[in-house]
Enzyme design. Sequence first.
Site, short mmCIF file in Angstrom:
data_model
loop_
_atom_site.label_atom_id
_atom_site.label_comp_id
_atom_site.label_asym_id
_atom_site.label_seq_id
_atom_site.Cartn_x
_atom_site.Cartn_y
_atom_site.Cartn_z
N SER A 1 15.84 16.64 25.40
CA SER A 1 14.72 15.73 25.55
C SER A 1 15.11 14.34 25.05
CB SER A 1 13.49 16.29 24.83
OG SER A 1 12.32 15.63 25.22
N HIS B 1 9.36 22.29 30.05
CA HIS B 1 10.15 21.45 29.15
C HIS B 1 10.99 22.30 28.19
CE1 HIS B 1 11.17 17.67 27.30
NE2 HIS B 1 10.78 18.09 26.11
N ASP C 1 9.00 20.52 34.55
CA ASP C 1 8.88 19.76 33.30
C ASP C 1 8.03 18.52 33.54
OD1 ASP C 1 9.19 18.46 30.89
OD2 ASP C 1 11.38 18.57 30.87
#
Length: 717
Positions: A557, A680, A643
């Site tokens: 991320s 995610h 995501d």
Amino acid sequence: MSSNLPVPPRAPQRPFTRLVHGDAVEDPYHWMADKTDPAFTTHLEAENAYADALTAHLSDLREELYEDISARTKQTDLSVPLHVAHSDGTAYWYYSRTVEGLDYPLSCRLPATSRDAIPDVTEPHPDEVVILDGNALAQGHDFSALGWSEVSPDGRRLAYAVDHTGDERYDLVVLDLATGAVLDDTVTGIGAGGAWAGDDWIFHTRVDAAWRPHEVWRHRIGCLDDDALVLAEPDAMFWLGVGSSRDDAWVLVEAASRTTSETHLVPAADPTASPRCVAPRRPGVEYAVEVGPDALWILHNHDAPQFSLARVPLATPDAPWETVLAHDPDTRLVDVAVYDAALVVSHRTAGLPGIRVCDRLPGGLLGPARELEFDEPLYDVGAEDAPDADTDRIRFGYESLTSPPSVWEYHFATGERRLLKESEVRDHPVHGPYDRTRYVAERLWATAEDGIAVPISLVRHVDTPVNGTAPGLLTGYGSYEIPNDPHFATSRISLLDRGFVVAIAHVRGGGELGRPWYEGGKELAKTTTFTDFVACARLLVDAGHVAPDRLAIEGGSAGGLLIGAAVNLAPDLFRAAHAIVPFVDPLTTILNPELPLTVMEWEEWGDPLHDPQVYTYMKDYSPYENVDAGPYPAILASTSYHDTRVEVTEPAKWVARLRDRATNPPERPILLRTEMAGGHGGVSGRYKAWRERAWQLAWLIDQVGRGASAPQVTRAG
């Protein structure tokens, strides 16, 4: 690796010019922003096929690594039962159970007569009731994740929010726990959290087109017509969340941005009452509220950058705040839990988390703080919330780079600690029992470009030499004031037993050393995060911990942004890089206020849409914008199609540009691997997650660990 290598996919280019602040930039892969474009889906499928073909020779290693994780994990297991007393006079022990062969846990409960004797439920008790079976919930779905699950105050109903796509939009379901019947499943497409208001109402959030939780609604079970808007947040910088007080007497509605917050209270006994604001928002002031029977306890940063604790009467929240715990510039107060007997303070000091307990004395006074001390130099510890204010004890979780997660009980009156459970690392059929004394963990300090000392947590097998020959894996994050603490990972043992050195770079932008550490790596200081990471990598090489040509890096991320920026800054320093759901096209994303999270993120990264200085600064560090012609490390970008936090578009564009410009030899491939049924956090289900991690580790080992001198480990048999 065969010389007849498959040809990597080449994404089509389409003309597009971005014009912002007079700066014209050609972006031939901008078309990938439309995930529904059939050409994009076809491209992702081609990338997956290429990644599979190029790593087909790793199938045996992947299976070996999967078996490592599987063999060391106690697959039929349970959590420590937690005692909860309900408003109807009943009490239960609540716990979760995992069963070998099943992907998801079972949430269970057992009637309780006392909270002092934790029952032995190693084998299911005859009176045990499974209140939620995650496996049944996931049946027929490729993805399944809970966003919230909570039993009503009277213990008779269970509410949960479930996502079956990976896009973090949830459906609310309410069950009758006596019959298992679905009482309500009419509320759909909501945010993750929720809160009971009494036994008949639930407060939940709704999200807007940009995925922002912008409204709080109350829902009456079985009566959709009674639903009403409780609070709406018009400011796109803020999001809303809901929770309950410890005694379930209040619903807390919080509005927050990255730098400012505001809390409202609704009495659970009167769910239709108008919310009451504790303190109106003031720019730059963050506060969190704990509600007691007669007082509000407020953790805040007004004139206290590292936060302080105040108290105010519940009946007059607009009265002046009385300071209870003063600001300490060397200690970041993270959380305070208030019980009848004591205050439990979670904090960060000297780069590590900690727990302090202060006895509550007559007259509102506090006794001296008692710090919970630990023997290891590096660890992660966190206090768990007790459900009852009248408790005489708390639990806390503890783990380290070498110690598996454990749950402890701490008694306020005596200071006695009792180990309730340590996660078992099972004997490996080849490598034998796990022996934590066979691994060494230590803290190193790198010197950043500006002379600041940056901490590194490092672990290796005791027999791994420190002579510049070992392969290494360096990880990092460095955003949102989120600390990346030295935790335990079963899968890491597979690297350590193959001679790897594994390290965590605690770079600025994270929360390891408190609020100043965070502010030193955000907005117009963001590049400090990246240069700190490079400094940590150079120290590992210069000090002989890793071989200069066998260092891999990994981050997810915002940590994926870190990886992308690091390989642009020092491509020769790394042999391989794994970027997980990586935020590698930040400027394009943060320029578009219609994308999920963008406007809320302006206080983290800056606002490039309206501020030319921020635009130029972000353009200068964006991984996608700064790919150079020349050799790069081998790169694996792992992402998920659904995501919503970091769109699959970003890593797809980044890999396409790397393919255009990088001059890598065949042994340093550039791969994009997309999970088409994930979010995610990747895939759902523990067995699928283990296989996903085995895939990633096999690639890393193939790149930097082949031929490593594995330590001499104990062999079974």
